[in-house]
Motif scaffolding. Sequence first.
Motif, PDB file in Angstrom:
ATOM      1  N   ALA A  51      -2.052   0.956   7.568  1.00 20.09           N
ATOM      2  CA  ALA A  51      -1.296   0.379   6.248  1.00 20.09           C
ATOM      3  C   ALA A  51      -0.586  -1.084   7.746  1.00 20.09           C
ATOM      4  O   ALA A  51      -0.022  -1.818   7.766  1.00 20.09           O
ATOM      5  N   ALA A  52       0.131  -0.120   8.826  1.00 14.79           N
ATOM      6  CA  ALA A  52       0.397  -0.342   9.766  1.00 14.79           C
ATOM      7  C   ALA A  52      -0.659  -1.152  10.438  1.00 14.79           C
ATOM      8  O   ALA A  52      -0.293  -2.616  11.129  1.00 14.79           O
TER       9      ALA A  52
ATOM     10  N   MET B   6       1.249  -1.133   0.086  1.00 15.00           N
ATOM     11  CA  MET B   6      -0.104   0.240  -0.574  1.00 15.00           C
ATOM     12  C   MET B   6       0.863   1.251  -0.697  1.00 15.00           C
ATOM     13  O   MET B   6       0.500   2.370  -0.653  1.00 15.00           O
ATOM     14  N   HIS B   7       1.831   1.181   0.103  1.00 10.96           N
ATOM     15  CA  HIS B   7       3.796   2.217   0.513  1.00 10.96           C
ATOM     16  C   HIS B   7       3.338   3.137  -0.560  1.00 10.96           C
ATOM     17  O   HIS B   7       3.277   4.317  -0.820  1.00 10.96           O
ATOM     18  N   SER B   8       2.722   2.301  -1.636  1.00 14.88           N
ATOM     19  CA  SER B   8       3.690   2.259  -3.141  1.00 14.88           C
ATOM     20  C   SER B   8       2.936   3.053  -3.729  1.00 14.88           C
ATOM     21  O   SER B   8       3.038   3.932  -4.893  1.00 14.88           O
ATOM     22  N   LEU B   9       1.675   2.767  -3.488  1.00 17.53           N
ATOM     23  CA  LEU B   9       0.431   3.064  -4.017  1.00 17.53           C
ATOM     24  C   LEU B   9      -0.198   4.618  -3.551  1.00 17.53           C
ATOM     25  O   LEU B   9      -0.751   5.242  -4.730  1.00 17.53           O
ATOM     26  N   VAL B  10      -0.175   4.686  -2.622  1.00 19.34           N
ATOM     27  CA  VAL B  10      -0.548   6.329  -1.937  1.00 19.34           C
ATOM     28  C   VAL B  10      -0.365   6.917  -1.268  1.00 19.34           C
ATOM     29  O   VAL B  10       0.925   6.788  -0.561  1.00 19.34           O
ATOM     30  N   GLU B  11      -0.371   8.022  -0.892  1.00 16.56           N
ATOM     31  CA  GLU B  11       0.260   9.181  -0.089  1.00 16.56           C
ATOM     32  C   GLU B  11       0.396   8.769   1.451  1.00 16.56           C
ATOM     33  O   GLU B  11      -0.779   8.716   1.799  1.00 16.56           O
ATOM     34  N   PRO B  12       1.239   8.855   3.013  1.00 15.89           N
ATOM     35  CA  PRO B  12       1.521   7.896   3.600  1.00 15.89           C
ATOM     36  C   PRO B  12       0.466   8.545   3.907  1.00 15.89           C
ATOM     37  O   PRO B  12       0.154   8.582   5.511  1.00 15.89           O
ATOM     38  N   GLU B  13       0.659  10.317   3.931  1.00 10.68           N
ATOM     39  CA  GLU B  13      -0.018  11.334   4.825  1.00 10.68           C
ATOM     40  C   GLU B  13      -1.526  11.456   4.441  1.00 10.68           C
ATOM     41  O   GLU B  13      -2.228  12.375   5.480  1.00 10.68           O
ATOM     42  N   ALA B  14      -1.445  10.609   3.259  1.00 11.96           N
ATOM     43  CA  ALA B  14      -3.575  10.789   2.908  1.00 11.96           C
ATOM     44  C   ALA B  14      -4.666  10.184   4.172  1.00 11.96           C
ATOM     45  O   ALA B  14      -3.900   9.458   4.787  1.00 11.96           O
ATOM     46  N   ALA B  15      -5.515  11.281   4.344  1.00 10.43           N
ATOM     47  CA  ALA B  15      -6.661  10.897   5.562  1.00 10.43           C
ATOM     48  C   ALA B  15      -7.108   9.972   4.419  1.00 10.43           C
ATOM     49  O   ALA B  15      -8.014  10.201   3.464  1.00 10.43           O
ATOM     50  N   VAL B  16      -7.675   8.749   5.403  1.00  7.95           N
ATOM     51  CA  VAL B  16      -7.971   7.627   4.878  1.00  7.95           C
ATOM     52  C   VAL B  16      -8.849   6.994   5.972  1.00  7.95           C
ATOM     53  O   VAL B  16      -8.962   7.219   7.311  1.00  7.95           O
TER      54      VAL B  16
ATOM     55  N   LEU C 246     -10.081   3.073   6.689  1.00  4.47           N
ATOM     56  CA  LEU C 246     -10.057   1.681   6.909  1.00  4.47           C
ATOM     57  C   LEU C 246     -10.732   0.915   7.457  1.00  4.47           C
ATOM     58  O   LEU C 246     -11.294   0.786   8.716  1.00  4.47           O
ATOM     59  N   VAL C 247     -11.204  -0.375   6.584  1.00  2.00           N
ATOM     60  CA  VAL C 247     -12.248  -1.118   6.598  1.00  2.00           C
ATOM     61  C   VAL C 247     -12.040  -1.975   6.669  1.00  2.00           C
ATOM     62  O   VAL C 247     -11.696  -2.776   5.971  1.00  2.00           O
ATOM     63  N   LEU C 248     -12.450  -2.659   8.268  1.00  2.00           N
ATOM     64  CA  LEU C 248     -11.229  -3.803   8.633  1.00  2.00           C
ATOM     65  C   LEU C 248     -12.412  -4.804   8.275  1.00  2.00           C
ATOM     66  O   LEU C 248     -14.246  -4.689   9.040  1.00  2.00           O
ATOM     67  N   GLU C 249     -12.886  -6.210   7.841  1.00  2.00           N
ATOM     68  CA  GLU C 249     -13.943  -7.516   8.115  1.00  2.00           C
ATOM     69  C   GLU C 249     -13.483  -8.457   9.524  1.00  2.00           C
ATOM     70  O   GLU C 249     -12.494  -8.438   9.458  1.00  2.00           O
ATOM     71  N   ASP C 250     -14.837  -8.846   9.794  1.00  2.00           N
ATOM     72  CA  ASP C 250     -14.348  -9.126  11.529  1.00  2.00           C
ATOM     73  C   ASP C 250     -14.763 -10.036  10.892  1.00  2.00           C
ATOM     74  O   ASP C 250     -15.887 -11.229  11.213  1.00  2.00           O
ATOM     75  N   TRP C 251     -13.545 -10.744  10.858  1.00  2.00           N
ATOM     76  CA  TRP C 251     -13.920 -12.478  10.286  1.00  2.00           C
ATOM     77  C   TRP C 251     -13.836 -13.084  11.916  1.00  2.00           C
ATOM     78  O   TRP C 251     -13.952 -14.580  11.698  1.00  2.00           O
ATOM     79  N   THR C 252     -13.324 -12.406  12.966  1.00  2.00           N
ATOM     80  CA  THR C 252     -13.543 -13.643  13.989  1.00  2.00           C
ATOM     81  C   THR C 252     -14.943 -13.836  14.882  1.00  2.00           C
ATOM     82  O   THR C 252     -15.227 -14.143  15.660  1.00  2.00           O
ATOM     83  N   GLY C 253     -15.517 -12.367  14.336  1.00  2.00           N
ATOM     84  CA  GLY C 253     -17.016 -12.547  14.982  1.00  2.00           C
ATOM     85  C   GLY C 253     -16.929 -11.925  15.826  1.00  2.00           C
ATOM     86  O   GLY C 253     -18.545 -12.430  16.731  1.00  2.00           O
TER      87      GLY C 253
END
Length: 78
Positions: free
Chosen positions: A38-39, A1-11, A13-20
Amino acid sequence: MHSLVEPEAAVWLVLEDWTGTKRQNPFWVFEGTARAAAAAVAEVPFCEYYVVHRHLSWLLCENHHGVLITTAGLPQRP
């Protein structure tokens, strides 16, 4: 992801809850920079995630098969 977007871009992050662990919607939503997103993703062993620019101008997704998907609005990096 680091090479695709500006590191300081405001974003978001949406993570799917695999553990339920969530009771209702199976997604966690976080707000921060692309660097922080990314971290966070690096700490999760197996998940599907979306990184969305705060202006909704681009979206980056990695699905559970490891396929990276982006929208046409993703800025070009040198």
